[in-house]
Design a protein around this motif. Sequence first.
Motif, PDB file in Angstrom:
ATOM      1  N   LEU A   1      22.170  -3.638  50.127  1.00 11.48           N
ATOM      2  CA  LEU A   1      21.317  -2.524  49.727  1.00 11.48           C
ATOM      3  C   LEU A   1      21.482  -2.158  48.253  1.00 11.48           C
ATOM      4  O   LEU A   1      20.679  -1.427  47.708  1.00 11.48           O
ATOM      5  N   THR A   2      22.560  -2.639  47.637  1.00 14.86           N
ATOM      6  CA  THR A   2      22.788  -2.254  46.240  1.00 14.86           C
ATOM      7  C   THR A   2      21.967  -3.140  45.304  1.00 14.86           C
ATOM      8  O   THR A   2      21.552  -4.231  45.674  1.00 14.86           O
ATOM      9  N   PRO A   3      21.740  -2.683  44.062  1.00 15.29           N
ATOM     10  CA  PRO A   3      20.856  -3.416  43.151  1.00 15.29           C
ATOM     11  C   PRO A   3      21.319  -4.847  42.889  1.00 15.29           C
ATOM     12  O   PRO A   3      22.505  -5.141  42.876  1.00 15.29           O
TER      13      PRO A   3
ATOM     14  N   PRO B   1      24.125  -4.591  60.090  1.00 13.33           N
ATOM     15  CA  PRO B   1      24.927  -3.468  59.641  1.00 13.33           C
ATOM     16  C   PRO B   1      26.270  -3.910  59.032  1.00 13.33           C
ATOM     17  O   PRO B   1      26.941  -3.124  58.385  1.00 13.33           O
TER      18      PRO B   1
ATOM     19  N   TYR C   1      13.484   0.628  38.978  1.00 14.00           N
ATOM     20  CA  TYR C   1      12.747   0.517  40.238  1.00 14.00           C
ATOM     21  C   TYR C   1      11.759   1.667  40.445  1.00 14.00           C
ATOM     22  O   TYR C   1      11.232   1.832  41.543  1.00 14.00           O
TER      23      TYR C   1
ATOM     24  N   TYR D   1      10.283   2.101  59.716  1.00 15.56           N
ATOM     25  CA  TYR D   1      11.068   2.311  58.496  1.00 15.56           C
ATOM     26  C   TYR D   1      11.066   1.061  57.637  1.00 15.56           C
ATOM     27  O   TYR D   1      10.726  -0.028  58.080  1.00 15.56           O
TER      28      TYR D   1
ATOM     29  N   PRO E   1      26.134  -3.951  54.429  1.00 10.46           N
ATOM     30  CA  PRO E   1      25.478  -2.849  53.723  1.00 10.46           C
ATOM     31  C   PRO E   1      25.357  -3.097  52.220  1.00 10.46           C
ATOM     32  O   PRO E   1      24.613  -2.424  51.539  1.00 10.46           O
ATOM     33  N   PHE E   2      26.092  -4.089  51.704  1.00 13.99           N
ATOM     34  CA  PHE E   2      26.069  -4.306  50.246  1.00 13.99           C
ATOM     35  C   PHE E   2      24.752  -4.896  49.775  1.00 13.99           C
ATOM     36  O   PHE E   2      24.421  -4.821  48.610  1.00 13.99           O
TER      37      PHE E   2
ATOM     38  N   GLU F   1      15.149  -5.515  61.195  1.00 14.31           N
ATOM     39  CA  GLU F   1      16.546  -5.168  61.468  1.00 14.31           C
ATOM     40  C   GLU F   1      17.463  -5.647  60.345  1.00 14.31           C
ATOM     41  O   GLU F   1      17.352  -6.757  59.847  1.00 14.31           O
ATOM     42  N   LEU F   2      18.368  -4.805  59.957  1.00 16.81           N
ATOM     43  CA  LEU F   2      19.333  -5.181  58.928  1.00 16.81           C
ATOM     44  C   LEU F   2      20.665  -5.398  59.617  1.00 16.81           C
ATOM     45  O   LEU F   2      21.015  -4.666  60.534  1.00 16.81           O
TER      46      LEU F   2
ATOM     47  N   ILE G   1      15.627  -0.822  50.414  1.00 18.74           N
ATOM     48  CA  ILE G   1      16.045   0.418  49.762  1.00 18.74           C
ATOM     49  C   ILE G   1      17.162   0.148  48.766  1.00 18.74           C
ATOM     50  O   ILE G   1      18.057  -0.643  49.035  1.00 18.74           O
TER      51      ILE G   1
ATOM     52  N   SER H   1      20.289   1.656  46.715  1.00 16.49           N
ATOM     53  CA  SER H   1      21.208   2.781  46.713  1.00 16.49           C
ATOM     54  C   SER H   1      22.219   2.593  45.591  1.00 16.49           C
ATOM     55  O   SER H   1      22.318   1.521  45.011  1.00 16.49           O
TER      56      SER H   1
END
Lengths: 460, 460
Positions: free
Chosen positions: B11-13, B5, A238, A215, B8-9, B2-3, A219, A221
Amino acid sequence: MELNPQQPFELTPFELTKEYIEKIQIAISEQNNELIKTEMEELYPADITNILYELNGEDSHYLVRLLDKKLGAEIITNLDTDDRKKFLKNFTPQEIAEYVDLVDSDDAVDILNEQPKDISEDIVGLLKDKEQARFVNDLMHYDEDSAGGLMQKELVKINIKQSVTECVEEIRRQAEDVENVTAVYVVDDDIILQGRVSLKKIILAKRGSKIADIYSDDIVSVKTTATGEEVADVMQKYDLDAVPVVNIQGRLLGRITIDDVVDFITEQAQEDVQAMTGISEDVEEDDSVWKLVRSRLPWLIGGMCGSFLAAKLIDNFDDKLSAIPAIAAFIPLIGSTGGNVGIQSSSIIVQSLADKSGIDMPLGERLFKVLKVALLNALIAGMFAFAGSLIVDSVNVQLSLTIALSIFSVVMLASLMGTITPLVLNRFDINPAIASGPFITTTNDLLGYGVYLLIVYLLM
Amino acid sequence: MELNPQQPFELTPFELTKEYIEKIQIAISEQNNELIKTEMEELYPADITNILYELNGEDSHYLVRLLDKKLGAEIITNLDTDDRKKFLKNFTPQEIAEYVDLVDSDDAVDILNEQPKDISEDIVGLLKDKEQARFVNDLMHYDEDSAGGLMQKELVKINIKQSVTECVEEIRRQAEDVENVTAVYVVDDDIILQGRVSLKKIILAKRGSKIADIYSDDIVSVKTTATGEEVADVMQKYDLDAVPVVNIQGRLLGRITIDDVVDFITEQAQEDVQAMTGISEDVEEDDSVWKLVRSRLPWLIGGMCGSFLAAKLIDNFDDKLSAIPAIAAFIPLIGSTGGNVGIQSSSIIVQSLADKSGIDMPLGERLFKVLKVALLNALIAGMFAFAGSLIVDSVNVQLSLTIALSIFSVVMLASLMGTITPLVLNRFDINPAIASGPFITTTNDLLGYGVYLLIVYLLM
């Protein structure tokens, strides 16, 4: 499945003609159901939707009721909000529920939101697909124009600990519910979004691979609270064909696909243009005469009110006007120059407010630049006004100078007004595009006449 | 891979701040290449492109030269045409060729078309990827705004006689060249397009299946000669994320992906708005002062020329004006009402010309409806003008009647002009949106004053 290779033209889009509509109308009046069904089988749902727009209410209901429910649901989804509202008035809650059962959850919520509250509750109660009912109840809480309101619940997700084989099984399980799959979203045990795997990667992966090995954690979101504009900006920037929607904890709640965003972008552009041209309702050429009249009256009347004030203002100078009537002849020059400059200025600011790719210029820097542009335009326009009034209209030098000075001031004022008004409106969360329309013209007209007459009063 | 967890922020633009830009500027001036590289690795290419917009020329070249060629190519692809032209002036043809080797063929052609002809030929000669050179030579023949000019050659196609296993092998073979695969196009021995298979179907198909058994012949394609607008309409109507492009024989030549079309739609909307607001060049707020001034002058000067004529016209009535100066006070009312109505009318026609989903109304029907709307608006506006001038401006009944009759005539005339002008422009393939701007206002002003003064002459 075989296509005749001699007829590659069948692959190109269907063209709706008047003759075709007439053929369908006749078939409906003759209740020639076989012909209608055969014809509709040849078409894409979007083409059938366009046919509905050309039929009267009764015929269109007859046509849709004749078709397979799944196809009917797709056709109804394609209708515009207003048309769908009108169209579904003739259907019972039970019938509507059968269609709502078959559409994507975002479209289901759109349809329900268009119905009166009691009917929409009836419909939800009548849904047979319990998952759809749950999806709809989840989605109804969000604001229509937010990411939450735009998203659909249908998506394929997979736990990061699972394998590619399990993932393929998951795709198979959900294949019917989720039509348009281009990627699978990867989540952890708490459904927190971790990344995505494209279908291409799944196809190319070795059978035994783990999702964790293939994966991508790269990403983008959006949060449920993001506005439609923000979603559109992110997807454009994007180049995404779908964007996952998460809550504040990062939990995966849904996804927004690009087709919904394209519709959103087009609608926004249309709304802005209407705001700019002084049309106060969302209208189209084929709306009723009365709706078209009504949409134009507010700004028409508003503009006239401004002009009554202008008349009062000008009337105070009636002695000057009767002495030198040529003064009156240049009132249009002042008004239209002010209006043109104001609209040009506001349009540049409105576009730059809409385009969020760069950093916003600081206010001071922005105004300083506007001032420089205004000064240059004002100088050129002023000189042109001097020459034009002298040569074309052969007035005396004193009046020419008065006019030139007025034009200079009006261009400066209108540039500033045209820049500041949209910025202020935007600060108060009002669509700044309305500042490009009759509003800015009317205010600029009034200001312009005031300045002109003041200068006449001082100089002549 | 690995991210964490807990985060999760991430992941935002990414949000571009002034502080971040300063940090990068300092790193560049200190030639702190390690820091720059680490920072850029964290970002998406689109974000790095936005950073380039905020740097001066020298800094931005330094930054891009520091990055991996593949990443650099993507960043350059994201730049706007004008900016890219400027940016690449500092690169040698050899350097540019290295980037062009790595981008999709549609972007390669865009980059080459922006270069002077001799340099662009040099670059093509220097391409290492011979397939890319062939693609580029194919694509350069098409008009930029046509489907041929928008398409890319990169796609996965499979012969209808082959098996799913062979198809997976084909995807693997092309995996690196074709990044964004959502479907495989199915062709016959003559490469005539027959249909498509979605990747989902390929994943779910049994290993031994034939393509012929699982493909869908339900496919919309466009011809190379289709205009950009037609492509955008087709993709929006059928909710497509990619559309295949065929020649007149139906032979598959390329595909257009939705992200290119979204850009096209946004650009078109911006151009229309600029045309409507009297800005004659494609400008943005951060263009140079002189370019901003220049883009506004044509309509500013054009509008003033109209007003000089209006002044000449009004001047013929100087005896009437000196006798009854109140006549002059209503010149703005006539001008602004005519302008507002004209813009409203043209905007509705322009939008309906742009929206190709329905059948075009026949000209007679269209004008008859416009006439009905105009008549209602004219009656209401006329009555309002009568009441307003009487009450707000306390003029005598004779002048009020004159004004009311003039407003009635002006609304009728402006509605017709506003409707007919865009239709005529459209017939001659001129963008009808320019009719919504200063052009229609200026003509309507002149007509309006003429009508007003004529009625004054006849009645008073």
